[in-house]
Design an enzyme around this catalytic site. Structure first.
Site, PDB file in Angstrom:
ATOM      1  N   SER A 256      10.769  -1.121   9.493  1.00 12.32           N
ATOM      2  CA  SER A 256      10.118  -2.575   9.356  1.00 12.32           C
ATOM      3  C   SER A 256      11.250  -3.545   9.618  1.00 12.32           C
ATOM      4  CB  SER A 256       9.738  -2.546   8.083  1.00 12.32           C
ATOM      5  OG  SER A 256      10.923  -2.554   7.149  1.00 12.32           O
TER       6      SER A 256
ATOM      7  N   SER B  88      13.846   2.169   8.339  1.00 15.93           N
ATOM      8  CA  SER B  88      13.356   0.784   8.967  1.00 15.93           C
ATOM      9  C   SER B  88      14.481   0.166   9.523  1.00 15.93           C
ATOM     10  CB  SER B  88      12.902  -0.162   7.604  1.00 15.93           C
ATOM     11  OG  SER B  88      11.558   0.431   7.263  1.00 15.93           O
TER      12      SER B  88
ATOM     13  N   LYS C 167      16.667 -10.390   8.153  1.00 14.30           N
ATOM     14  CA  LYS C 167      15.249  -9.860   7.724  1.00 14.30           C
ATOM     15  C   LYS C 167      14.637 -11.036   6.487  1.00 14.30           C
ATOM     16  CE  LYS C 167      13.149  -5.474   6.893  1.00 14.30           C
ATOM     17  NZ  LYS C 167      13.252  -4.163   6.630  1.00 14.30           N
TER      18      LYS C 167
END
Lengths: 466, 62
Positions: free
Chosen positions: A153, A177, A78
């Site tokens: 996210s 997330s 990420k």
């Protein structure tokens, strides 16, 4: 070679020299090239680095000196995880061109385990502002239907794992997330106990709510990744200092006598879920009963209590991180991140402390409710992924969150696919464990996945055309 | 709409020291109702005066 392999499958093939890490990496890169123009799961593909890592793994394979089951496995991070010499942007113009000098601790640990770095993955802006269409890079799309939301996210990680672009990836979870994209993309994602995995070198959102963890196709794969990610780190002030047990050894498939508490009021009255989600939960309950688990209903405080407490803490802590940029360069944020931070700026210090006082009470109430059980079973999301354009700026505040309770309490929680809804998109459940009982949680998730067929269904990638 | 008046809300915004347009203030005012709800919920029931926050500083042992 199968078109899709799990990490565990690939590890066995690599260990027996039936699969080349270079060949595996080339397959991932080819799939990224074909599908990512539509899925937008990557911000940056590090093709040369990936092939270099793969060749090194292959050399270790030929020399009989493999580092472990993750050696030669292609993953990605990420884009809030700092990667030395590789741009790390948090999907924001605020950090466009930012190249860290050092790896995040977890990045370093996964590299030391021999993983192959495919690149940096899309995220909501600073892990909070999304899905946004006004940033320097587009939002990630759901491989089951690219018109639909991935969840966030860790949006790029969820999409990339589901589409087989990567075999596993890193995420972060401050209010859901990891679990949200895992649920909406039909993969598996675990938010470990707060402090189990180091946050050092991961761009913060909310210091006391941020958790670091993996997403992968299966619980077994999550166990392999978590094994490498977990452990003490003096660079993280919140590090628990605990070493990880052998998570893979815990995956016996045996949940006989495991005590499962269903938090029925969460999804039947506090925040009603879709029929397909509800049915997935009921079917999962029957699967667990069939495997010999003892399932009963338990009651926790209302979902809205955890939501109110969690969002207030998250927003104020996030604003503290972003205060200076909001004052000096707010125009570089996307609208969603900017407006959410502006709203957060209006919450007072006393409001924050009241939420932190409530947090202690909720932790105590949750622990008491869990005393007679080993794990909780709840919903992870209200239903299938919505269309991405339909996701509203303030949607996160409109209904109580299924995932944020376990950021408030810091206990581990995992999202597991339970089937598909009428629209063909995945539905999911959430299992939550007691602090530092990831092994029990992974054992339950793995047993469920072995007893059901959902891991055999991959997105219809042939339908994805640029 | 929130219980807070727009006038009081605008005062909150000024206190934040952020530079926001009238349109942005209007947008945030609509969302403030959600925060009001959370603030009220978080104070119900009122905690006892001695109830401690979850984060109590503990000095490290030397």
């Amino acid at each position: 070679m199968d078109e899709f392999l799990t990490i565990a499958d690939a590890a066995r093939l690599i260990a027996s020299r039936k699969l080349s890490p270079v060949e595996l990496t080339r397959q991932c890169l080819a799939r990224i090239q074909r599908l990512d123009p539509v899925l937008h799961s990557f911000i940056l593909v590090t093709g040369e680095r990936a092939l270099s890592d793969a060749r090194a793994a292959q050399a270790r394979m030929m020399a009989g000196s493999m580092r472990g089951p993750l050696d030669g496995i292609p993953i990605a991070h990420k884009d809030i995880y700092c990667t030395a010499g590789i741009a790390t942007t948090a999907h924001s113009r605020q950090l466009q061109g930012h190249v860290p000098a050092a790896d995040a601790t977890v990045v370093r640990k996964l590299a030391q385990a021999g993983t192959v770095l495919l690149g940096k993955l899309a995220t909501h802006e600073f892990a909070f502002g999304g899905p946004s269409f006004d940033l320097a890079w587009p939002p990630a799309r759901n491989p089951w239907n690219p018109e639909h939301f991935t969840g966030g996210s860790s949006s790029g990680t969820g999409a990339a794992v589901a589409a087989g672009l990567i075999m596993g990836g890193t995420g972060s979870d401050t209010g859901g997330s990891i679990r949200s994209p895992a649920a909406l993309c039909g993969v598996t994602g675990i938010k470990p106990t707060y402090g189990l995995c180091s946050r050092a070198g991961v761009i913060p959102l909310a210091f006391t709510m941020d958790h670091i963890g993996p997403l992968a196709w299966t619980a077994e794969d999550c166990a392999l990744l978590l094994q490498a990610m977990a452990g003490p780190d003096p660079a993280d002030p919140a590090s628990s200092g605990r070493n990880a047990p052998d998570y893979s050894a815990a995956l016996t498939g045996d949940v006989k006598g495991m005590r499962i508490g269903v938090v029925r009021h969460f999804h039947e009255s506090d925040h009603k879920v879709s029929e397909s989600t509800r049915q997935g939960i009921e079917t999962a309950i029957e699967v667990f009963r069939g495997l010999g688990a003892e399932v009963r209903d338990v009651e926790l405080p209302p979902l809205a209590d955890y939501s109110a407490c969690g969002w207030l803490i998250l927003m104020v802590e996030a604003f503290a991180v972003h205060e200076r940029w909001m004052q000096t360069s707010a125009e570089k944020y996307g609208e969603i991140m900017r407006d959410r931070m502006a709203l957060a700026s209006l919450i007072s210090g006393a409001d924050y402390i009241q939420a932190v006082r409530r947090r202690r009470a909720l932790c105590a109430a949750t622990a008491a409710a869990m005393d007679p059980v080993d794990i909780l079973l709840t919903a992870s999301q209200p239903g299938e992924a919505p269309r991405i354009e339909a996701v509203s700026k303030w949607g996160i505040l409109e209904q109580p969150s299924f995932t944020i309770p376990f950021n408030v309490t810091g206990q581990p929680a995992i999202a597991v696919c339970t089937g598909f809804g009428a629209g063909g998109l995945p539905v999911s459940m959430q299992l939550a464990g007691k602090p530092f009982q990831e092994a029990t949680l992974l054992r339950a998730a793995d047993a469920f996945q072995r007893a059901t067929q959902w891991r055999q269904h991959r997105p219809p990638l042939a339908a994805i055309k640029a | 709409m929130p219980d807070t008046t727009l006038e009081d809300f605008t005062a909150l915004v000024r206190r934040s020291r952020l530079t926001l347009t009238d349109a942005q203030v209007g947008e945030l005012y609509k969302a403030w109702g959600y925060v009001e709800g959370m603030l009220a919920r978080n104070r119900t029931p009122l905690l006892a005066r001695e109830d401690e926050p979850a984060l109590i500083f503990k000095p490290r042992e030397s």
